[in-house]
Design a protein around this motif. Structure first.
Motif, PDB file in Angstrom:
ATOM      1  N   TYR A  75      68.324   0.003  88.478  1.00 39.29           N
ATOM      2  CA  TYR A  75      69.353   0.775  89.174  1.00 39.29           C
ATOM      3  C   TYR A  75      68.995   2.255  89.094  1.00 39.29           C
ATOM      4  CZ  TYR A  75      72.407  -3.323  88.257  1.00 39.29           C
ATOM      5  OH  TYR A  75      72.950  -4.565  88.151  1.00 39.29           O
ATOM      6  N   ILE A  76      68.370   2.634  87.976  1.00 38.50           N
ATOM      7  CA  ILE A  76      67.896   4.001  87.797  1.00 38.50           C
ATOM      8  C   ILE A  76      66.410   3.937  87.481  1.00 38.50           C
ATOM      9  CG2 ILE A  76      70.155   4.828  87.032  1.00 38.50           C
ATOM     10  CD1 ILE A  76      69.085   4.894  84.167  1.00 38.50           C
ATOM     11  N   ASN A  77      65.714   5.018  87.753  1.00 34.55           N
ATOM     12  CA  ASN A  77      64.275   5.073  87.493  1.00 34.55           C
ATOM     13  C   ASN A  77      63.990   5.356  86.020  1.00 34.55           C
ATOM     14  OD1 ASN A  77      63.529   4.681  90.193  1.00 34.55           O
ATOM     15  ND2 ASN A  77      63.843   6.847  90.628  1.00 34.55           N
ATOM     16  N   GLN A  78      62.794   5.015  85.606  1.00 38.82           N
ATOM     17  CA  GLN A  78      62.333   5.434  84.294  1.00 38.82           C
ATOM     18  C   GLN A  78      61.882   6.882  84.411  1.00 38.82           C
ATOM     19  OE1 GLN A  78      59.537   2.793  82.469  1.00 38.82           O
ATOM     20  NE2 GLN A  78      60.765   0.988  82.892  1.00 38.82           N
ATOM     21  N   GLY A  79      61.945   7.594  83.282  1.00 29.88           N
ATOM     22  CA  GLY A  79      61.551   8.988  83.339  1.00 29.88           C
ATOM     23  C   GLY A  79      61.472   9.629  81.978  1.00 29.88           C
ATOM     24  N   ASN A  80      61.620  10.946  81.948  1.00 27.24           N
ATOM     25  CA  ASN A  80      61.410  11.728  80.732  1.00 27.24           C
ATOM     26  C   ASN A  80      62.678  12.053  79.953  1.00 27.24           C
ATOM     27  OD1 ASN A  80      58.625  11.821  81.195  1.00 27.24           O
ATOM     28  ND2 ASN A  80      58.875  13.559  82.578  1.00 27.24           N
ATOM     29  N   CYS A  81      63.822  11.546  80.365  1.00 24.05           N
ATOM     30  CA  CYS A  81      65.053  11.755  79.602  1.00 24.05           C
ATOM     31  C   CYS A  81      65.047  10.819  78.396  1.00 24.05           C
ATOM     32  CB  CYS A  81      66.278  11.466  80.463  1.00 24.05           C
ATOM     33  SG  CYS A  81      66.473  12.548  81.897  1.00 24.05           S
ATOM     34  N   HIS A  82      65.883  11.118  77.370  1.00 23.73           N
ATOM     35  CA  HIS A  82      66.000  10.232  76.208  1.00 23.73           C
ATOM     36  C   HIS A  82      66.261   8.811  76.685  1.00 23.73           C
ATOM     37  CE1 HIS A  82      65.848  13.284  73.152  1.00 23.73           C
ATOM     38  NE2 HIS A  82      66.767  14.002  73.780  1.00 23.73           N
ATOM     39  N   GLY A  83      65.682   7.845  75.993  1.00 18.60           N
ATOM     40  CA  GLY A  83      65.835   6.445  76.375  1.00 18.60           C
ATOM     41  C   GLY A  83      64.887   6.021  77.480  1.00 18.60           C
ATOM     42  N   GLY A  84      64.037   6.941  77.928  1.00 25.55           N
ATOM     43  CA  GLY A  84      63.105   6.617  79.006  1.00 25.55           C
ATOM     44  C   GLY A  84      63.764   6.604  80.375  1.00 25.55           C
ATOM     45  N   TYR A  85      64.954   7.205  80.492  1.00 22.50           N
ATOM     46  CA  TYR A  85      65.665   7.242  81.769  1.00 22.50           C
ATOM     47  C   TYR A  85      65.135   8.367  82.642  1.00 22.50           C
ATOM     48  CZ  TYR A  85      69.207   5.095  78.667  1.00 22.50           C
ATOM     49  OH  TYR A  85      69.868   4.338  77.746  1.00 22.50           O
ATOM     50  N   GLY A  86      65.250   8.153  83.946  1.00 19.68           N
ATOM     51  CA  GLY A  86      64.930   9.212  84.890  1.00 19.68           C
ATOM     52  C   GLY A  86      66.138  10.099  85.136  1.00 19.68           C
ATOM     53  N   LEU A  87      65.887  11.299  85.583  1.00 19.59           N
ATOM     54  CA  LEU A  87      66.937  12.244  85.940  1.00 19.59           C
ATOM     55  C   LEU A  87      67.705  11.696  87.141  1.00 19.59           C
ATOM     56  CD1 LEU A  87      67.501  15.071  84.712  1.00 19.59           C
ATOM     57  CD2 LEU A  87      66.252  16.021  86.628  1.00 19.59           C
ATOM     58  N   LEU A  88      69.030  11.828  87.139  1.00 19.58           N
ATOM     59  CA  LEU A  88      69.855  11.358  88.246  1.00 19.58           C
ATOM     60  C   LEU A  88      70.499  12.536  88.968  1.00 19.58           C
ATOM     61  CD1 LEU A  88      71.753   8.412  86.500  1.00 19.58           C
ATOM     62  CD2 LEU A  88      69.689   8.303  87.888  1.00 19.58           C
ATOM     63  N   LEU A  89      70.688  12.392  90.274  1.00 19.52           N
ATOM     64  CA  LEU A  89      71.409  13.382  91.068  1.00 19.52           C
ATOM     65  C   LEU A  89      72.721  12.748  91.514  1.00 19.52           C
ATOM     66  CD1 LEU A  89      68.630  14.788  93.459  1.00 19.52           C
ATOM     67  CD2 LEU A  89      69.372  15.711  91.269  1.00 19.52           C
ATOM     68  N   LYS A  90      73.829  13.437  91.258  1.00 14.76           N
ATOM     69  CA  LYS A  90      75.157  12.970  91.672  1.00 14.76           C
ATOM     70  C   LYS A  90      75.987  14.184  92.044  1.00 14.76           C
ATOM     71  CE  LYS A  90      74.460   8.611  90.469  1.00 14.76           C
ATOM     72  NZ  LYS A  90      74.112   7.652  91.456  1.00 14.76           N
ATOM     73  N   ARG A  91      77.174  13.920  92.567  1.00 18.43           N
ATOM     74  CA  ARG A  91      78.106  14.975  92.950  1.00 18.43           C
ATOM     75  C   ARG A  91      79.261  15.022  91.956  1.00 18.43           C
ATOM     76  NH1 ARG A  91      79.669  16.011  99.152  1.00 18.43           N
ATOM     77  NH2 ARG A  91      79.840  18.239  98.877  1.00 18.43           N
ATOM     78  N   VAL A  92      79.738  16.222  91.652  1.00 20.12           N
ATOM     79  CA  VAL A  92      80.854  16.415  90.727  1.00 20.12           C
ATOM     80  C   VAL A  92      82.166  16.182  91.482  1.00 20.12           C
ATOM     81  CG1 VAL A  92      82.058  18.056  89.227  1.00 20.12           C
ATOM     82  CG2 VAL A  92      79.550  18.111  89.385  1.00 20.12           C
ATOM     83  N   PHE A  93      83.009  15.272  90.942  1.00 23.95           N
ATOM     84  CA  PHE A  93      84.300  14.991  91.564  1.00 23.95           C
ATOM     85  C   PHE A  93      85.485  15.323  90.672  1.00 23.95           C
ATOM     86  CE2 PHE A  93      81.712  12.915  94.636  1.00 23.95           C
ATOM     87  CZ  PHE A  93      82.433  13.039  95.807  1.00 23.95           C
ATOM     88  N   ALA A  94      85.249  15.564  89.388  1.00 22.71           N
ATOM     89  CA  ALA A  94      86.332  15.985  88.496  1.00 22.71           C
ATOM     90  C   ALA A  94      85.735  16.757  87.333  1.00 22.71           C
ATOM     91  CB  ALA A  94      87.116  14.781  87.987  1.00 22.71           C
ATOM     92  N   GLN A  95      86.531  17.699  86.834  1.00 24.52           N
ATOM     93  CA  GLN A  95      86.118  18.526  85.701  1.00 24.52           C
ATOM     94  C   GLN A  95      87.348  18.843  84.865  1.00 24.52           C
ATOM     95  OE1 GLN A  95      84.299  21.990  87.385  1.00 24.52           O
ATOM     96  NE2 GLN A  95      86.094  22.564  88.549  1.00 24.52           N
ATOM     97  N   SER A  96      87.213  19.761  83.948  1.00 24.61           N
ATOM     98  CA  SER A  96      88.263  20.087  82.985  1.00 24.61           C
ATOM     99  C   SER A  96      89.639  20.228  83.644  1.00 24.61           C
ATOM    100  CB  SER A  96      87.908  21.392  82.270  1.00 24.61           C
ATOM    101  OG  SER A  96      88.903  21.714  81.328  1.00 24.61           O
ATOM    102  N   GLY A  97      90.608  19.485  83.085  1.00 23.21           N
ATOM    103  CA  GLY A  97      91.982  19.546  83.561  1.00 23.21           C
ATOM    104  C   GLY A  97      92.349  18.523  84.608  1.00 23.21           C
ATOM    105  N   ASP A  98      91.365  17.892  85.237  1.00 26.18           N
ATOM    106  CA  ASP A  98      91.656  16.874  86.255  1.00 26.18           C
ATOM    107  C   ASP A  98      92.074  15.563  85.597  1.00 26.18           C
ATOM    108  OD1 ASP A  98      91.099  18.421  88.567  1.00 26.18           O
ATOM    109  OD2 ASP A  98      88.946  18.024  88.359  1.00 26.18           O
ATOM    110  N   ARG A  99      93.066  14.887  86.201  1.00 29.55           N
ATOM    111  CA  ARG A  99      93.484  13.553  85.749  1.00 29.55           C
ATOM    112  C   ARG A  99      92.614  12.517  86.456  1.00 29.55           C
ATOM    113  NH1 ARG A  99      98.035  12.214  87.900  1.00 29.55           N
ATOM    114  NH2 ARG A  99      98.173  14.076  89.165  1.00 29.55           N
ATOM    115  N   VAL A 100      91.980  11.641  85.674  1.00 29.59           N
ATOM    116  CA  VAL A 100      91.064  10.642  86.217  1.00 29.59           C
ATOM    117  C   VAL A 100      91.518   9.249  85.808  1.00 29.59           C
ATOM    118  CG1 VAL A 100      88.692   9.774  86.161  1.00 29.59           C
ATOM    119  CG2 VAL A 100      89.104  12.228  86.222  1.00 29.59           C
ATOM    120  N   SER A 101      91.467   8.349  86.764  1.00 27.70           N
ATOM    121  CA  SER A 101      91.742   6.940  86.513  1.00 27.70           C
ATOM    122  C   SER A 101      90.587   6.142  87.120  1.00 27.70           C
ATOM    123  CB  SER A 101      93.059   6.535  87.181  1.00 27.70           C
ATOM    124  OG  SER A 101      93.234   5.138  87.110  1.00 27.70           O
ATOM    125  N   ILE A 102      89.988   5.268  86.313  1.00 29.91           N
ATOM    126  CA  ILE A 102      88.905   4.405  86.797  1.00 29.91           C
ATOM    127  C   ILE A 102      89.294   2.965  86.493  1.00 29.91           C
ATOM    128  CG2 ILE A 102      86.464   3.763  86.634  1.00 29.91           C
ATOM    129  CD1 ILE A 102      85.881   6.614  85.622  1.00 29.91           C
TER     130      ILE A 102
END
Length: 179
Positions: A75-102
């Motif tokens: 689902y994600i690429n291998q790479g140079n991040c800890h755990g051998g994970y690749g860097l991911l690109l995503k969009r920010v949809f919530a930050q400090s103070g936002d109410r989130v339900s998943i």
């Protein structure tokens, strides 16, 4: 007949080396090439801007069982991040103070349902996906990162919030095109 084969082999070698050098040059100049359907395909440039809702970010996933599964299932690429994970690109949809339900129905931020955020029960191969649940107000060091363009994206609906120290860069789309 050996001459056309030799020309083809040399051509493939030259193209491969050129692409390798181009990718190194892009990375050195702060450009990421996104080839995944989680965001529009294209070129993203590192910018010196604060992390804000709506921004695109590059992050190293935290090392844990959910991201191990994602790496092992490609689902994600291998790479140079800890755990051998690749860097991911995503969009920010919530930050400090936002109410989130998943939950299985999707992700809600401050009561608003986000498009393409419903959790899938299984991936394209029929393998079960994580059942992540959250009801919280985001603290100063957390961010909700996901794709609003791909309902099959591996994102916050399966792994939750990402800590500020995992985020490497804010990136801006330079040139993108549809899938």
């Amino acid at each position: 007949m050996k001459k056309p084969i030799r020309i083809l082999a040399v051509s493939v070698l030259v193209i491969s080396i050129s692409l390798f050098v181009l990718s190194i040059g892009a990375r050195i100049s702060g450009i990421y090439i996104n080839t995944t359907p989680s965001l529009p395909v294209g070129f993203y440039k590192v910018v010196d801007e604060p992390i804000a809702s709506g921004a695109y970010v590059a992050f190293c996933p935290p090392q844990n069982a959910v991201f191990d599964m994602a790496r092992d299932r490609s689902y994600i690429n291998q790479g140079n991040c800890h755990g051998g994970y690749g860097l991911l690109l995503k969009r920010v949809f919530a930050q400090s103070g936002d109410r989130v339900s998943i939950d299985q129905a999707g992700i809600f931020v401050n009561g608003e349902h986000l498009p393409n955020s419903a959790q899938l029960k299984a991936d394209a191969e029929g393998q079960a996906l994580p059942r992540y649940r959250l009801q919280a107000v985001v603290n100063d060091s957390g961010y909700l990162l996901l794709s609003d363009v791909n309902p099959q994206s591996f994102d916050a609906r399966y792994f939750g919030l990402i800590a500020r120290d995992q985020i490497q860069h804010v990136v801006y789309p330079l040139f993108t095109w549809s899938h």
